[in-house]
Design a protein around this motif. Sequence first.
Motif: not given
Length: 540
Positions: A204-232
């Motif tokens: 939002l600060r850099m401008g809505l046209r700078v979609v690359s600014a969302l890269t960390p959010a997209v990567v982290l949300i994807f990582g959380l979504s596919v993370s399995p539980q550690y298998a005990t």
Amino acid sequence: MSTTLLTAPTSEAQTTHTDLTRPLVGVWVAVPLSAVGGLAMDLATPEVSWWPLAFVSVILTLVATVGRSVGGALLVGLAFGVTFYALHLDWVGQFLGPLPRIALSGLQALLFGLGAVPIALAYRWTSRFRGRRVWQIVAVPALVGGLWVAREIVLGSWPYGGFPWVRLGMTQVESPFPEATSWIGVTGLSLTIAVIAASIVQWLRMGLRVVSALTPAVVLIFGLSVSPQYATTDAGTFAVGWVQGNGPSGYFDGRASGDLLKAQVEASEPILDRNMDVLVWPEGSAEFDPFRNRQAASEMNRIVSRTGAPLLANAATARGDETFNTSFLWTANPGSSQVHDKVNPVPFGEYVPDRWLYERLAPDLVGLIQREYTAGTNPPVVTVGETDIGLAICFDVIFDDVIRAAAEQDVKLYIFQTNNADFRGSDENLQQLAFARMRAIQTGKSVVNVSTVGTSQVIAPDGAILDTAGVDTVAAAITDVPLRSGIAPGILAEKWLALSAPLLAFGSLATLALIVRRASSNGPDSTPEPESGGPNRDHT
């Protein structure tokens, strides 16, 4: 209030040259916006548990913080803190009146507000590097997220041992993301949420046209979504008998001596002649110290004789001049009983710190607390046969070090004993249950959470509910509980993050301050990546 406006190029390649020092909203919008963020955070927690609102809450609060002065940041932080804590901790004043609620909520709100100041300074000082695209997209969200979590850690450890009841990661037990805690811990999940939110705000600060600014959010949300539980590893099952006696266990419950123990014994009767590996009573339900009281010892001897299994019970016990909140494993040979004392007695509930001071401020309330519980130092583990069991007494479930101390011994399951009688009709027991369920997922171990008055639950290693008893009911059951072995990486990550996150966040901010100060002392032209239009000024 004044603003230095700079020309904002429209090409995406140059959008990092927009005026990043400028507030995203005016101060009179920022204050109510932050209060809405506080409301959203409360709705993200039990009883409502709308977990996406945790992300919304952080985003709104950061939007309100961008471009603020020190005083403005404090005001915005206070707006969030007062709104959130007044709502979330309403149960604190359930029976003791408004003063404890105002005191705890006010202190937490003040500390939260003070914690908004470093975040505002981070936004101000990093804006000097506005021509450095990767810095703005990656480093700024990481720094802001780190400062948010550093505040969470400080509030969870200070004063008087802290109050880690409110954590971003704990809002996600109903979300698709709790499995990540088995790898990065609850603090790691808090950090990830904060960085995701800060990344969206940076976009939002850099401008809505700078979609690359969302890269960390997209990567982290994807990582959380596919993370399995550690298998005990499967280690068999364990038959746990548990009893919710629904006896008079509150501070102001009317009762005669022995009524609480009697209620617990009577509630246990339906299962006493059935096979089990251990029988569990909740916090305080033994009523008397069985190591000194013959009545309690006699009842417990009778019970373990009928069950053929040890009884894990809890009562206030005395050793010398000290009093402890003690869980003990009572067996047919009481001389061999194993004990664990509560590690973190509750300030102003189980002891009064600086009593001389608070007796002057609120003598009637302080006078209600006659016992002064001593903090326990023995390990939160008992052993039944060959099965090691991790323990946490009531609010100890919210302290990472208690859970970690048992996990490091590779306990096969956890048993949490609690007394929620003083908070009947509030969200407190549901908020505590969310902690218990997250602990099961984080450790990959089953949790048996037994309350005096409800809600009691048996929770599988994946967080599924195996058995439950509602509030204000008498219940007794025997549940075959899955056992697991193995230590989840999130247990070790939790310890590392609790130490490193504040050091890295505040250390980075201090380094940034030195860089900016040196650049400013050399004149505006020496500021990293300067813009035309003169030096930027702060905003309320």
